[in-house]
Design a protein around this motif. Structure first.
Motif, short mmCIF file in Angstrom:
data_model
loop_
_atom_site.label_atom_id
_atom_site.label_comp_id
_atom_site.label_asym_id
_atom_site.label_seq_id
_atom_site.Cartn_x
_atom_site.Cartn_y
_atom_site.Cartn_z
N TRP A 1 -2.87 -0.48 -5.72
CA TRP A 1 -1.79 -0.36 -6.70
C TRP A 1 -0.75 0.62 -6.17
O TRP A 1 -1.11 1.63 -5.57
CB TRP A 1 -2.36 0.16 -8.04
CG TRP A 1 -1.32 0.37 -9.08
CD1 TRP A 1 -0.87 -0.53 -9.99
CD2 TRP A 1 -0.57 1.56 -9.31
NE1 TRP A 1 0.12 0.01 -10.76
CE2 TRP A 1 0.33 1.31 -10.36
CE3 TRP A 1 -0.54 2.83 -8.71
CZ2 TRP A 1 1.22 2.26 -10.84
CZ3 TRP A 1 0.36 3.78 -9.18
CH2 TRP A 1 1.22 3.49 -10.23
N PRO A 2 0.56 0.38 -6.32
CA PRO A 2 1.20 -0.70 -7.09
C PRO A 2 1.64 -1.89 -6.23
O PRO A 2 2.51 -2.65 -6.65
CB PRO A 2 2.43 0.01 -7.66
CG PRO A 2 2.85 0.95 -6.56
CD PRO A 2 1.56 1.41 -5.92
N TYR A 3 1.06 -2.03 -5.04
CA TYR A 3 1.48 -3.12 -4.16
C TYR A 3 0.96 -4.47 -4.67
O TYR A 3 0.00 -4.55 -5.43
CB TYR A 3 0.97 -2.88 -2.74
CG TYR A 3 1.56 -1.66 -2.10
CD1 TYR A 3 2.88 -1.64 -1.67
CD2 TYR A 3 0.79 -0.50 -1.92
CE1 TYR A 3 3.43 -0.51 -1.08
CE2 TYR A 3 1.33 0.63 -1.33
CZ TYR A 3 2.65 0.62 -0.92
OH TYR A 3 3.20 1.74 -0.34
N TRP A 4 1.63 -5.52 -4.20
CA TRP A 4 1.17 -6.87 -4.51
C TRP A 4 -0.22 -7.05 -3.91
O TRP A 4 -0.44 -6.82 -2.73
CB TRP A 4 2.14 -7.90 -3.94
CG TRP A 4 1.70 -9.31 -4.19
CD1 TRP A 4 1.14 -10.17 -3.29
CD2 TRP A 4 1.75 -10.02 -5.42
NE1 TRP A 4 0.85 -11.38 -3.89
CE2 TRP A 4 1.22 -11.31 -5.21
CE3 TRP A 4 2.20 -9.70 -6.70
CZ2 TRP A 4 1.12 -12.27 -6.21
CZ3 TRP A 4 2.11 -10.65 -7.70
CH2 TRP A 4 1.58 -11.92 -7.45
N PRO A 5 -1.20 -7.46 -4.72
CA PRO A 5 -2.58 -7.44 -4.25
C PRO A 5 -2.98 -8.66 -3.43
O PRO A 5 -2.51 -9.77 -3.68
CB PRO A 5 -3.39 -7.41 -5.55
CG PRO A 5 -2.53 -8.18 -6.52
CD PRO A 5 -1.10 -7.85 -6.14
#
Length: 487
Positions: free
Chosen positions: A326-330
């Motif tokens: 988080w907060p990156y695109w998983p």
């Protein structure tokens, strides 16, 4: 924002779907909307987190806590004003965006994130229902003319912003209707095309001119384009990726976008000669992204005998990977509504040959299992696993492999420089090509990407075009909503 204890009182609640056996009988949207009370509760979950990371996840810079708060308070019209201040077409993103904002939601660290996308969709649908979305014609015209090539989300956003700045805008679309991939690349069951039509009517009423069946550089001359004060190239990344595999030219190996486009045209009564159908066929979809998922849903609606999906990459984990915190695109397994309608999914598999009969008709696929060797500092290496060869019965193979970049005939005729991936060179934040009055935005500039990026780039490019034409611009830039009357 929202209700102070809302995220403790209310659990996340998403729209439900109609039953599979019912929805696969037609091509209509099949979501079951939440009630106004339920949507209000979902807005109340927004937790006043102090630093709203949802903004960082959204390329548009949507003012998410602000419109959530208005929904919580029942101020739907104000919510619509806030939403439209940064997003020209929330009815598109509210249906089609993968919602990176939700993956960046602070609440998502410990619980289910706010259902931002569904709230967005409900706000705009309420606004259309109540008649709050009206044409906004400019108070005066500048006398400057702008040609926009492409009527996808980037082109439409650019057109609306520049028209509101007072310029005379003409949009050229090579297909027979406006919308780009929104029109024919997205199945009707994901977004019914009346959603596009009602917005285009607003744009026409605002003064934008649309010319369909107008392929610039082919049946529309470059000289006609050069007569405009400025040009914006927003034609998308439409060069489809193929495979260097024996038998790729077999009868029965079809590009996914051709398959999807044909079906959408048939839904609307358009003539399609020799339509490719999955009916009573063993279908294999090669490619595990959204387009592959759309092919699965369409194949099931056409009555395929079986549907199998191949993906050359490893199966993603069921939960957020430590490599994408988080907060990156998983990096995380995605199971779409189409997958739930029936498909056998296979990962780490590579197609080695398309097998045909004596007439050249596809009959099977030969594959081998693979693994990826990861070497620090080098590109991952694909390794075939000996003894895993397999032959799969197949009458229809759909290539859902994405796009390599934009087509280059416009660049050549206009003298536009391109990069190694054939994208039209235009610096991010400036959007201006090597030809001073020609700009580029969306997938044509950045490569295949998300709908929110297309709209964001269209808005930002419009501001740069306006500055080029007028020396300055009052159009809002990202994270600058501008005036919000009545709030």
């Amino acid at each position: 924002m929202g209700k102070t204890t809302g995220f403790k009182e209310f659990e996340r609640k998403d729209e439900q779907y109609t039953a599979v056996e019912k929805r696969v009988k037609d091509y209509k949207e099949f979501t079951v909307p939440l009630s106004d009370k339920e949507i209000t509760e979902q807005g109340s979950r927004c937790m006043d987190c102090g630093i709203p990371f949802c903004h960082s996840g959204c390329p548009l810079g949507n003012l998410i806590p602000d419109f959530n708060h208005m929904v919580h308070q029942g101020e739907w019209q104000k919510a619509s004003l806030i939403l439209h201040s940064t997003n020209n077409f929330p009815e598109f993103t509210g249906r089609l965006c993968p919602a990176p904002c939700e993956q960046a939601c602070v609440l998502g660290i410990i619980e289910d994130p706010i259902s931002i996308e569904n709230i967005e969709k409900n706000i705009v649908e309420r606004a259309f229902k109540e008649g709050w979305i009206k044409p906004q014609t400019p108070k005066k015209r500048t006398g400057k003319t702008v040609a926009i090539v492409g009527s996808g989300p980037a082109g439409l956003a650019t057109a609306q912003q520049l028209n509101r700045a007072g310029h005379l805008v003409t949009v050229f679309e090579r297909d027979d209707e406006v919308g780009g991939l929104l029109r024919y690349g997205i199945p009707n069951f994901k977004m019914e095309k009346g959603i596009i039509d009602r917005r285009v009517e607003i744009l026409k009423a605002e003064g934008i001119i649309f010319k369909v069946n107008s392929n610039v550089g082919k049946n529309v001359s470059i000289d006609e384009l050069k007569a405009f004060s400025a040009i914006v190239l927003a034609g998308g990344a439409t060069e489809r990726r193929s495979l260097p595999t024996p038998g790729i030219d077999a009868d029965g190996v079809v590009q996914a976008m051709d398959f999807l486009t044909q079906q959408t045209k048939v839904v609307f009564g358009k003539e399609v000669k020799d339509q490719v159908l999955a009916t009573d066929k063993n279908v294999i979809v090669i490619g595990g992204g959204d387009t592959g998922s759309d092919c699965v849903g369409t194949s099931n609606r056409q009555g395929a005998k079986s549907v199998i999906n191949f993906e050359i990459m490893p199966k993603p984990p069921g939960h957020r990977s430590p490599s994408t915190p988080w907060p990156y695109w998983p990096l995380q397994l995605k199971t779409s509504s189409s997958h739930k309608e029936g498909v056998e999914r296979n990962w780490l598999i590579n197609t080695k040959e398309f097998v045909t009969d004596e007439t050249g008709k596809l009959t099977a696929l030969k594959t081998v299992n693979v693994e990826w060797e990861m070497i620090p500092g080098q590109r991952p290496k694909l390794i075939e696993i000996e003894g895993t060869e397999k032959t799969w019965p197949c009458d229809l193979a759909l290539l859902a492999l994405g796009f390599t970049g934009p087509e280059n005939y416009l660049a050549k005729q206009l003298g536009i420089k391109t990069d190694a991936r054939s994208n039209y060179k235009a610096k991010y934040g400036k959007y201006q090509t090597n030809v001073s009055n020609i700009f580029s935005a969306g997938d044509m500039r950045r490569g295949q990407s998300l709908i929110v990026w297309a709209i964001s780039e269209g808005r930002e490019a419009a501001r740069q075009v306006d500055k080029y034409l007028m020396g300055k611009s009052d159009l809002p830039s990202k994270n600058m909503a501008g005036d919000l009357p009545g709030i």
